[in-house]
Design a protein around this motif. Structure first.
Motif, PDB file in Angstrom:
ATOM      1  N   ARG A 186      -1.855  -8.825  -8.386  1.00 21.50           N
ATOM      2  CA  ARG A 186      -2.005  -7.972  -9.553  1.00 21.50           C
ATOM      3  C   ARG A 186      -1.622  -8.701 -10.810  1.00 21.50           C
TER       4      ARG A 186
ATOM      5  N   ASN B 140       0.765  -1.253   0.000  1.00 20.90           N
ATOM      6  CA  ASN B 140       0.000   0.000   0.000  1.00 20.90           C
ATOM      7  C   ASN B 140       0.790   1.295   0.000  1.00 20.90           C
ATOM      8  N   VAL B 141       2.097   1.217  -0.128  1.00 25.41           N
ATOM      9  CA  VAL B 141       2.870   2.462  -0.158  1.00 25.41           C
ATOM     10  C   VAL B 141       2.832   3.103  -1.552  1.00 25.41           C
ATOM     11  N   GLY B 142       2.414   2.318  -2.558  1.00 28.27           N
ATOM     12  CA  GLY B 142       2.286   2.899  -3.896  1.00 28.27           C
ATOM     13  C   GLY B 142       3.238   2.290  -4.921  1.00 28.27           C
ATOM     14  N   LYS B 143       3.732   1.085  -4.627  1.00 24.87           N
ATOM     15  CA  LYS B 143       4.700   0.454  -5.537  1.00 24.87           C
ATOM     16  C   LYS B 143       4.120   0.248  -6.932  1.00 24.87           C
ATOM     17  N   SER B 144       2.920  -0.308  -6.971  1.00 30.10           N
ATOM     18  CA  SER B 144       2.411  -0.634  -8.306  1.00 30.10           C
ATOM     19  C   SER B 144       1.968   0.621  -9.048  1.00 30.10           C
ATOM     20  N   THR B 145       1.547   1.655  -8.308  1.00 29.56           N
ATOM     21  CA  THR B 145       1.214   2.925  -8.966  1.00 29.56           C
ATOM     22  C   THR B 145       2.458   3.493  -9.638  1.00 29.56           C
TER      23      THR B 145
ATOM     24  N   ASN C  36       6.990   8.252  -0.979  1.00 30.61           N
ATOM     25  CA  ASN C  36       5.887   8.443  -1.929  1.00 30.61           C
ATOM     26  C   ASN C  36       4.688   9.153  -1.289  1.00 30.61           C
ATOM     27  N   LYS C  37       3.781   9.542  -2.129  1.00 29.58           N
ATOM     28  CA  LYS C  37       2.523  10.222  -1.769  1.00 29.58           C
ATOM     29  C   LYS C  37       2.743  11.654  -1.282  1.00 29.58           C
TER      30      LYS C  37
ATOM     31  N   SER D  35       5.614  11.923  -5.861  1.00 24.69           N
ATOM     32  CA  SER D  35       4.205  11.538  -5.863  1.00 24.69           C
ATOM     33  C   SER D  35       3.991  10.657  -7.089  1.00 24.69           C
ATOM     34  N   SER D  36       3.660   9.412  -6.850  1.00 21.72           N
ATOM     35  CA  SER D  36       3.452   8.502  -7.986  1.00 21.72           C
ATOM     36  C   SER D  36       2.208   8.877  -8.749  1.00 21.72           C
ATOM     37  N   ILE D  37       1.281   9.537  -8.041  1.00 21.17           N
ATOM     38  CA  ILE D  37       0.027   9.883  -8.699  1.00 21.17           C
ATOM     39  C   ILE D  37       0.185  11.080  -9.614  1.00 21.17           C
TER      40      ILE D  37
ATOM     41  N   ASP E 171       2.157  14.511  -2.460  1.00 17.63           N
ATOM     42  CA  ASP E 171       1.407  15.149  -3.550  1.00 17.63           C
ATOM     43  C   ASP E 171       1.501  16.671  -3.513  1.00 17.63           C
TER      44      ASP E 171
HETATM   45  P1  GDP Z   1       1.429  -1.133  -3.350  1.00 20.06           P
HETATM   46  O1  GDP Z   1       0.661  -2.096  -2.516  1.00 20.06           O
HETATM   47  O2  GDP Z   1       2.673  -0.663  -2.663  1.00 20.06           O
HETATM   48  O3  GDP Z   1       1.683  -1.615  -4.745  1.00 20.06           O
HETATM   49  O4  GDP Z   1       0.528   0.196  -3.455  1.00 20.06           O
HETATM   50  P2  GDP Z   1      -0.487   0.679  -4.623  1.00 20.06           P
HETATM   51  O5  GDP Z   1       0.265   1.188  -5.805  1.00 20.06           O
HETATM   52  O6  GDP Z   1      -1.504  -0.370  -4.814  1.00 20.06           O
HETATM   53  O7  GDP Z   1      -1.116   1.963  -3.917  1.00 20.06           O
HETATM   54  C1  GDP Z   1      -1.843   1.882  -2.712  1.00 20.06           C
HETATM   55  C2  GDP Z   1      -2.798   3.077  -2.633  1.00 20.06           C
HETATM   56  O8  GDP Z   1      -2.035   4.280  -2.547  1.00 20.06           O
HETATM   57  C3  GDP Z   1      -3.681   3.203  -3.869  1.00 20.06           C
HETATM   58  O9  GDP Z   1      -4.967   3.592  -3.422  1.00 20.06           O
HETATM   59  C4  GDP Z   1      -3.016   4.318  -4.663  1.00 20.06           C
HETATM   60  O10 GDP Z   1      -3.947   5.038  -5.433  1.00 20.06           O
HETATM   61  C5  GDP Z   1      -2.441   5.184  -3.562  1.00 20.06           C
HETATM   62  N1  GDP Z   1      -1.263   5.952  -4.013  1.00 20.06           N
HETATM   63  C6  GDP Z   1      -0.181   5.486  -4.691  1.00 20.06           C
HETATM   64  N2  GDP Z   1       0.687   6.473  -4.954  1.00 20.06           N
HETATM   65  C7  GDP Z   1       0.142   7.612  -4.440  1.00 20.06           C
HETATM   66  C8  GDP Z   1       0.573   8.984  -4.411  1.00 20.06           C
HETATM   67  O11 GDP Z   1       1.618   9.380  -4.911  1.00 20.06           O
HETATM   68  N3  GDP Z   1      -0.270   9.846  -3.767  1.00 20.06           N
HETATM   69  C9  GDP Z   1      -1.435   9.466  -3.203  1.00 20.06           C
HETATM   70  N4  GDP Z   1      -2.185  10.374  -2.610  1.00 20.06           N
HETATM   71  N5  GDP Z   1      -1.859   8.189  -3.225  1.00 20.06           N
HETATM   72  C10 GDP Z   1      -1.089   7.268  -3.848  1.00 20.06           C
END
Ligand code: GDP
Ligand code: GDP
Length: 435
Positions: free
Chosen positions: A38, A12-17, A119-120, A145-147, A122
């Protein structure tokens, strides 16, 4: 030569994003619920001309909360063993956690480049909170920010400095480099053992100057080739064998170090989704490919069995279906040498250089009789074609209004190139350039 970047970190830290941002593969399923498996976990990317493979290790963590920790440790360890650079992702909105600290302990022991990516972040307010992650004791810390993409440019600038450029010359003989790739248990080591077990062959191990490439020179029966990473294939490392993530890493490495890949599949199971992912990866890396349907001895056959089988596979490979498909058995040794012959043919196809005059003579009339359709009153006009001086077949079509040339027309040109020249088993690239 290979460049593998692994992304590690808690769920949930945003790896796949971030992975999607790097590879442009929006089709991966991003789900806010941790632990969801995934679709896509590896792809390719490039930044200012440096190409690399990216692996989202999180895609391989399947399980409940209590098994996460063990799984993550395994992925981190494997990344340390196999990747060339590691991105350690943390989440600024959650702050530093115990798990982050544990991961950093593992990462601090390596000599490989590790990038802490906060990450995140924003907005600026969040970015200023990233300071606490310096406490992890790792040298490179980046805030992104990955988003929305903020900070990713700076990170990639530094990351590619640690990776190898395409034109690194290796101290390896200029022979066809052939890799056997495929899921666990399809028969890769059996094939290698059949080849290297023959006593009339001369076999020498060659370690590339780059730390990761291991080749075996196979000489005999009219062949003089390098088999990629055969040491690893012959003596399996029992510890990791069953882990999909591990076999994927090994495949990527072998693909990157080869000219031609023998993509081996299990005849009893058919062409599965994972085989497809490996196929696309070979294609994206512009390597030659032969599809090897192994364990053919186990399949009950009637007259047309192999035709049906072949048609089915070819259908799935589309649009890149100009690929040889061969039916083998590593046990009865059926068509093993045939397979190598195909691989060597394809190696030659990949090296094909078409003289510019011939290329233009053949292609320009075809373009004239079927020119790119006009869009918004604009007529793109192709004037001149040349093959680019790079390791795989790539063609520049010099033209006007290149933005109006559609994918369908690009495919037409690719098909015409394939009809007129022998590029079987080789992905080719068509580029449009304005003079
Ligand atoms: P993983 O489990 O590490 O692969 O994490 P995911 O890529 O699935 O991201 C987990 C959640 O964090 C999702 O709801 C994403 O939309 C959110 N997220 C990822 N990157 C960012 C970012 O840069 N900013 C914000 N606000 N949310 C993010
Ligand atoms: P790898 O994991 O891809 O290297 O697969 P192995 O070479 O270890 O083979 C896995 C299993 O399949 C072993 O038990 C082999 O004996 C068996 N095997 C491999 N190739 C063939 C084949 O062509 N026919 C049959 N019947 N069995 C095979």
């Amino acid at each position: 030569m290979s460049n593998i970047v692994a992304i590690v970190g808690r769920p949930n830290v945003g790896k796949s994003t971030f992975f999607n941002r790097l590879t442009g593969e929006r089709s991966a399923i991003v789900d806010p619920v941790a632990g969801v498996t995934r679709d896509r976990h590896y792809g390719t990317s490039d930044w200012n001309g440096t190409f690399f493979s990216v692996i989202d290790t999180g895609g391989y963590v399947i399980g409940s909360e209590d098994t996460f920790e063990l799984e993550i440790r395994r992925q981190v360890q494997l990344s340390l063993d196999e990747a060339d650079a590691i991105i350690f992702m943390v989440d600024v909105t959650e702050g530093l956690t115990g798990m982050d600290e544990e991961i950093s302990l593992m990462l601090r022991r390596t000599h490989k480049p590790v990038f802490v990516v906060v990450n995140k972040a924003d907005n600026n307010a969040r970015a200023t909170e990233s300071g606490e992650f310096y406490a992890l004791g790792l040298e490179h810390v980046f805030t992104i920010s990955s988003i929305n993409g903020a900070g990713t440019g700076e990170l990639l600038d530094e990351l590619v400095k640690c990776l190898k450029k395409e034109d690194v010359v290796e101290d390896v003989p200029d022979l066809p480099k052939i890799a056997v790739i495929g899921r666990p248990n399809v028969g890769k080591s059996s094939l290698i053992n059949v080849l290297l077990g023959e006593d009339r062959t001369i076999v020498t191990s060659i370690a590339g100057t780059t730390r990761d490439a291991i080749y075996t020179n196979f000489k005999g029966f009219g062949f003089d080739i390098l088999l990629v990473d055969t040491a690893g294939l012959r003596k399996k490392t029992k510890v990791y064998e069953d882990i999909e993530f591990y076999s994927v890493l090994r495949s990527i490495r072998a693909i990157e170090n080869s000219d031609v890949c023998l993509l081996m599949i299990d005849a009893e199971r058919g062409f599965e989704a994972q085989d497809m992912s490996i196929f696309r990866l070979i294609e994206k890396n512009h390597k030659g490919v032969v599809v090897v349907v192994n364990k053919w001895d186990l399949v009950e056959k009637t007259t047309n069995t192999h035709k049906h089988f072949e048609a089915e596979i070819r259908e799935r490979l589309k649009p890149f279906d100009d690929v040889p498909i061969v039916f083998t058995s590593a046990v009865t040794k059926q068509r093993i040498f045939k397979t190598l012959e195909l691989a060597v043919d394809i190696y030659k196809n990949r090296k094909t250089r078409i003289p510019t005059s011939k290329l233009n003579e053949l292609m320009l009339p075809l373009i004239e009789s079927f020119p790119p359709p006009s869009v918004k009153g604009k007529f793109p006009k192709i004037k001149y074609i040349s093959q680019l001086p790079i390791a795989f077949p790539a063609f520049a079509f010099f033209c006007s209004h290149k933005q109006y040339i559609k994918d369908g027309y690009k495919r037409y040109l690719e098909n015409k190139l394939r009809e007129n020249f022998n590029f079987t088993g080789i992905p080719i690239e068509v580029y449009f350039r304005e003079k």
